[in-house]
Motif scaffolding. Sequence first.
Motif, PDB file in Angstrom:
ATOM      1  N   GLY A 324      16.423   9.305 -11.638  1.00  0.00           N
ATOM      2  CA  GLY A 324      16.136   9.188 -10.212  1.00  0.00           C
ATOM      3  C   GLY A 324      17.225   8.471  -9.442  1.00  0.00           C
ATOM      4  N   ILE A 325      18.239   7.987 -10.129  1.00  0.00           N
ATOM      5  CA  ILE A 325      19.313   7.281  -9.427  1.00  0.00           C
ATOM      6  C   ILE A 325      20.034   8.242  -8.484  1.00  0.00           C
ATOM      7  CG2 ILE A 325      21.550   6.126  -9.707  1.00  0.00           C
ATOM      8  CD1 ILE A 325      20.490   4.921 -12.310  1.00  0.00           C
ATOM      9  N   GLY A 326      20.238   7.790  -7.262  1.00  0.00           N
ATOM     10  CA  GLY A 326      20.877   8.647  -6.272  1.00  0.00           C
ATOM     11  C   GLY A 326      22.138   8.023  -5.711  1.00  0.00           C
ATOM     12  N   TYR A 327      22.903   8.856  -5.044  1.00  0.00           N
ATOM     13  CA  TYR A 327      24.060   8.380  -4.284  1.00  0.00           C
ATOM     14  C   TYR A 327      23.857   8.832  -2.842  1.00  0.00           C
ATOM     15  CZ  TYR A 327      28.691   8.225  -2.202  1.00  0.00           C
ATOM     16  OH  TYR A 327      29.733   7.986  -1.357  1.00  0.00           O
ATOM     17  N   PHE A 328      23.932   7.891  -1.914  1.00  0.00           N
ATOM     18  CA  PHE A 328      23.702   8.200  -0.512  1.00  0.00           C
ATOM     19  C   PHE A 328      24.870   7.679   0.318  1.00  0.00           C
ATOM     20  CE2 PHE A 328      19.775   7.426  -2.778  1.00  0.00           C
ATOM     21  CZ  PHE A 328      19.049   8.565  -2.517  1.00  0.00           C
ATOM     22  N   TYR A 329      25.088   8.340   1.438  1.00  0.00           N
ATOM     23  CA  TYR A 329      26.159   7.901   2.315  1.00  0.00           C
ATOM     24  C   TYR A 329      25.709   8.096   3.751  1.00  0.00           C
ATOM     25  CZ  TYR A 329      30.659   7.452   4.578  1.00  0.00           C
ATOM     26  OH  TYR A 329      31.677   7.034   5.379  1.00  0.00           O
ATOM     27  N   GLY A 330      25.857   7.075   4.560  1.00  0.00           N
ATOM     28  CA  GLY A 330      25.471   7.213   5.957  1.00  0.00           C
ATOM     29  C   GLY A 330      25.360   5.866   6.638  1.00  0.00           C
ATOM     30  N   GLN A 331      24.720   5.864   7.792  1.00  0.00           N
ATOM     31  CA  GLN A 331      24.607   4.651   8.594  1.00  0.00           C
ATOM     32  C   GLN A 331      23.143   4.350   8.903  1.00  0.00           C
ATOM     33  OE1 GLN A 331      27.724   6.402  11.361  1.00  0.00           O
ATOM     34  NE2 GLN A 331      28.031   4.207  11.727  1.00  0.00           N
ATOM     35  N   SER A 332      22.722   3.135   8.598  1.00  0.00           N
ATOM     36  CA  SER A 332      21.366   2.712   8.954  1.00  0.00           C
ATOM     37  C   SER A 332      21.268   2.528  10.460  1.00  0.00           C
ATOM     38  CB  SER A 332      21.048   1.365   8.299  1.00  0.00           C
ATOM     39  OG  SER A 332      20.884   1.500   6.924  1.00  0.00           O
ATOM     40  N   LEU A 356      25.635   4.080  -0.900  1.00  0.00           N
ATOM     41  CA  LEU A 356      24.662   3.357  -1.713  1.00  0.00           C
ATOM     42  C   LEU A 356      24.328   4.158  -2.959  1.00  0.00           C
ATOM     43  CD1 LEU A 356      22.828   0.885  -2.085  1.00  0.00           C
ATOM     44  CD2 LEU A 356      21.045   2.108  -0.835  1.00  0.00           C
ATOM     45  N   TYR A 357      24.578   3.522  -4.086  1.00  0.00           N
ATOM     46  CA  TYR A 357      24.220   4.070  -5.396  1.00  0.00           C
ATOM     47  C   TYR A 357      23.028   3.246  -5.820  1.00  0.00           C
ATOM     48  CZ  TYR A 357      25.018   4.601 -10.527  1.00  0.00           C
ATOM     49  OH  TYR A 357      24.912   4.821 -11.883  1.00  0.00           O
ATOM     50  N   THR A 358      21.888   3.887  -5.992  1.00  0.00           N
ATOM     51  CA  THR A 358      20.663   3.118  -6.213  1.00  0.00           C
ATOM     52  C   THR A 358      19.592   3.957  -6.898  1.00  0.00           C
ATOM     53  OG1 THR A 358      18.961   1.777  -5.093  1.00  0.00           O
ATOM     54  CG2 THR A 358      19.666   3.757  -3.949  1.00  0.00           C
ATOM     55  N   PRO A 367      12.441   8.991  -1.590  1.00  0.00           N
ATOM     56  CA  PRO A 367      13.654   9.124  -2.397  1.00  0.00           C
ATOM     57  C   PRO A 367      14.825   8.411  -1.744  1.00  0.00           C
ATOM     58  CG  PRO A 367      13.287  11.130  -1.143  1.00  0.00           C
ATOM     59  CD  PRO A 367      12.210  10.163  -0.737  1.00  0.00           C
ATOM     60  N   ARG A 368      14.735   7.108  -1.609  1.00  0.00           N
ATOM     61  CA  ARG A 368      15.823   6.339  -1.003  1.00  0.00           C
ATOM     62  C   ARG A 368      15.718   4.909  -1.481  1.00  0.00           C
ATOM     63  NH1 ARG A 368      12.198   8.236   2.583  1.00  0.00           N
ATOM     64  NH2 ARG A 368      10.743   6.706   3.452  1.00  0.00           N
ATOM     65  N   GLY A 369      16.713   4.091  -1.098  1.00  0.00           N
ATOM     66  CA  GLY A 369      16.749   2.730  -1.604  1.00  0.00           C
ATOM     67  C   GLY A 369      15.806   1.801  -0.873  1.00  0.00           C
ATOM     68  N   PHE A 370      15.105   0.958  -1.632  1.00  0.00           N
ATOM     69  CA  PHE A 370      14.271  -0.112  -1.069  1.00  0.00           C
ATOM     70  C   PHE A 370      14.696  -1.410  -1.748  1.00  0.00           C
ATOM     71  CE2 PHE A 370      11.715   3.545  -0.089  1.00  0.00           C
ATOM     72  CZ  PHE A 370      11.016   3.220   1.068  1.00  0.00           C
ATOM     73  N   ILE A 392      25.056  -0.791  -9.237  1.00  0.00           N
ATOM     74  CA  ILE A 392      23.999  -0.662  -8.229  1.00  0.00           C
ATOM     75  C   ILE A 392      23.836  -1.965  -7.432  1.00  0.00           C
ATOM     76  CG2 ILE A 392      21.486  -0.475  -7.929  1.00  0.00           C
ATOM     77  CD1 ILE A 392      21.509   1.720 -10.068  1.00  0.00           C
ATOM     78  N   VAL A 393      23.753  -3.093  -8.126  1.00  0.00           N
ATOM     79  CA  VAL A 393      23.588  -4.372  -7.415  1.00  0.00           C
ATOM     80  C   VAL A 393      24.808  -4.622  -6.533  1.00  0.00           C
ATOM     81  CG1 VAL A 393      23.294  -6.863  -7.690  1.00  0.00           C
ATOM     82  CG2 VAL A 393      22.083  -5.307  -9.211  1.00  0.00           C
ATOM     83  N   GLY A 394      25.976  -4.251  -7.021  1.00  0.00           N
ATOM     84  CA  GLY A 394      27.198  -4.394  -6.223  1.00  0.00           C
ATOM     85  C   GLY A 394      27.115  -3.613  -4.926  1.00  0.00           C
ATOM     86  N   HIS A 395      26.645  -2.366  -5.017  1.00  0.00           N
ATOM     87  CA  HIS A 395      26.494  -1.572  -3.788  1.00  0.00           C
ATOM     88  C   HIS A 395      25.545  -2.248  -2.805  1.00  0.00           C
ATOM     89  CE1 HIS A 395      28.460   1.940  -5.710  1.00  0.00           C
ATOM     90  NE2 HIS A 395      28.678   2.301  -4.455  1.00  0.00           N
ATOM     91  N   TRP A 396      24.436  -2.755  -3.301  1.00  0.00           N
ATOM     92  CA  TRP A 396      23.463  -3.413  -2.411  1.00  0.00           C
ATOM     93  C   TRP A 396      24.063  -4.658  -1.765  1.00  0.00           C
ATOM     94  CZ3 TRP A 396      18.894  -2.113  -0.280  1.00  0.00           C
ATOM     95  CH2 TRP A 396      18.193  -1.023  -0.826  1.00  0.00           C
ATOM     96  N   LEU A 397      24.757  -5.473  -2.562  1.00  0.00           N
ATOM     97  CA  LEU A 397      25.293  -6.717  -1.991  1.00  0.00           C
ATOM     98  C   LEU A 397      26.400  -6.436  -0.980  1.00  0.00           C
ATOM     99  CD1 LEU A 397      25.280  -9.126  -5.068  1.00  0.00           C
ATOM    100  CD2 LEU A 397      23.675  -9.042  -3.154  1.00  0.00           C
ATOM    101  N   ASP A 398      27.075  -5.309  -1.130  1.00  0.00           N
ATOM    102  CA  ASP A 398      28.095  -4.944  -0.145  1.00  0.00           C
ATOM    103  C   ASP A 398      27.477  -4.512   1.183  1.00  0.00           C
ATOM    104  OD1 ASP A 398      30.189  -5.643  -1.729  1.00  0.00           O
ATOM    105  OD2 ASP A 398      30.718  -3.610  -2.362  1.00  0.00           O
TER     106      ASP A 398
END
Length: 780
Positions: A324-332, A356-358, A367-370, A392-398
């Motif tokens: 279920g790990i996904g890669y997403f790209y965009g702007q919140s 975001l890799y999560t 199907p997205r990061g929480f 994954i944690v690196g992507h979140w902290l960035d």
Amino acid sequence: SRGLLFDESQKPRVITPFPAPKLMDLSMFQGDHKESLYWGTYRPHVYFGVRARTPQSLVAGLMWLGVKDEMYVMRHFCENSDDLSTFGWREHNGRDFGRQELVENDMILETSFVKSKEDSLGYGGDWAVRIDVKDKGLNDGAKRSAHLFFYLADEGGNVLNLGHDNLDFEKSSLLVSGSREDVGDWQIHLKSQNQLETHYSGFKTPHIYNLSDLVQQNLALQARKFGRLQLSDTSEDSSNIYIFQISGKLPFTIDIPFVSGIKGESSNVEKRLSSLSGLPLSDLLKKKHREFDTKFEECFNLSEKHDSETLGVGKTAIANMLGGIGYFYGQSKIYVSKSAQPESRNNFLLYWPAELYTAVPSRPFFPRGFLWDEGFHQLLIWRWDFRITLDIVGHWLDLLNIDGWIPREQILGAEALSKVPEEFVVQYPSNGNPPTLFLVIRDLIDAIRMEKFTASERDEVLSFLERASVRLDAWFQWFNTSQSGKEIGSYFWHGRDNTTIRELNPKTLSSGLDDYPRASHPSEDERHVDLRCWMYLAADCMHSITEFLGIEDKLSKEDYNSTAKLLSNFNLLNQMHYDSDHGAYFDFGNHTEKVKLIRKEVIQENGQLSRQLVRKTYGKPKLKLVPHVGYVSLFPFMSRIIPPDSPILEKQLDLISNRSILWSDYGLVSLAKTSSMYMKRNTEHDAPYWRGPIWMNMNYMILSSLHHYSKVDGPYSEKSRAIYTELRSNLIRNVVKNYYQTGYIWEQYDQVKGTGKGTRLFTGWSALTLLIMSEDYPIF
Ligand code: 6A9
């Protein structure tokens, strides 16, 4: 003042990145690591999809025609309403292999994905998809056909070239080819031993999120004009998307190998294609299957303790978590009031474009990061592959902004956006979400202390922590300042709505426990015991990090130490949150139990009258402890602040094991059966969510403390052990039983019957069942 705080570059602070080196720029995430994770099944929202970890990727995906009420319906995005009798990854290693099963009526689809670096020349390697279509064998003699639609789309808009016009597979197996900056010249082929009919259609469009519509329109037009169920065999000029219809009688198998980095004759294309199709592909898949089993056994050590049915659920749990790990790209979209930006028509600003890799909680529904889900996911994932966890944690902290805030729900890119109703999209910069990433970081530090890593692995984790520490520090400070309460050592979740007249109890979405009841009247006087415990965890973890890395003067170790001491001070905790009548820990706030939803005539905005459910308060709210026993009350127990010889510990064990309060045969319920809010709706439309049903993340935390108190010396260790053993087997038994009855792992489980509830194929934190099977708990 315009109400927006600006940084030095005059950008609003809320959309300004935290000014420190990014974790994803660390050398550990470059080179082989990056390349090895380039291609993957990183599109969790579709039944089967492949893409690369790059903003504008070449993407592949599968659709098929299902049948509902004797009508054809297109299957593409995972939807619970499609009513597949089961689907999901049965095996997946998060890197280069996965096998999924999807069952619709009497058709079984098996999709396998595998990568190969062996003779490959292109960046990220070659890969192949195998799709097996079988009949369930209902033996009615009817030979069914299946219509599959496999597509390739270049998000970057690069033109794709159709292999050959009349798709004569006797002549060539080439479906489509193209060229990209990342992987050079590439080709994708179709190989099969079966009699199949193929058609195609090519489109040029920058939007891939509505691909299902394009295909359905094309089919519908053909059906109307020619009465046939076939794509048009035409393509638009400069198509960047090709869809191939593959139809045949069941059973059949197709292999779809992808090769890249092709430079003329010397590229061994034929050899590479044949090693990724037919028998060699079967052999490769078998080998990967054996490796998955071996690694599963090594990581979780289950086979002696459990029967094969239970093992099957354990495998599905980790496979779906990884698959279920996904890669997403965009702007919140980040909330700002309109008055703060009068020249704009919107009430939001765009965050910077981010990757975001999560992992995701649920492929069909969210199907997205929480943010807080992710900490729980990583408890499982790091034990399988700690490098995936760091990535994954690196992507979140960035995603941290200059204020130290991370948006809770990540809806990045058009495909993700298309799944979310408008009103849920905007993220509020005043709202937090439990900092569960600290749970993982603490686990990693413990693993280093216990020498579970080799020396070089240890260095990787350390260099990660070193760079992460300033971000974690800022994250901690954001909570510590923005979510603090009136008294020292008190905190409350900010952002509760104190003007609502519709909610029985105004929600606390930021806590993660949405409708779990809090003080009836939100105010600045509130103290939330769960947040206080999260802050203890965070402070304690920050203290360990500073000590461990020897960076005590940079990030004030002593401050963290004293905060951790303050927050774990038993007397202080009791003064602020303990209610001796109930023997339980409670929130504090402006509260009355005397609230009800009643039907009332209200004047709507358009001036019309309508009868609606609104809240009525009968009593006068007073500042006091809020008497709801449930998951929140157990946070001090989860945090292990209670001394092992304290009678208060015994009280907690009593609350847990009492059938009239929290105990059920299927796990601990979220809110006590004795609570005035137990199973109460919050509004006309909001059914009870955290007001009774059984949730696995909290059960895992509670179980882990029971395990802890059963190991430490004290008068209650035996009692803890007995409760631990029974709760553990109840949880496992129920998830396993539901899985075989329904084909799915669920979001929650019913408080009375134990049946799965909410969304299904929820293999986020419900997958922690696997750690419960293997008895892997944090030690601290
Ligand atoms: C609403 C509907 C297609 C709710 O698992 C994710 C979160 C948890 O973080 C939280 O603790 N879930 C829990 O209380 C699901 C949230 C889904 C919100 C999306 C939009 C989409 O319609």
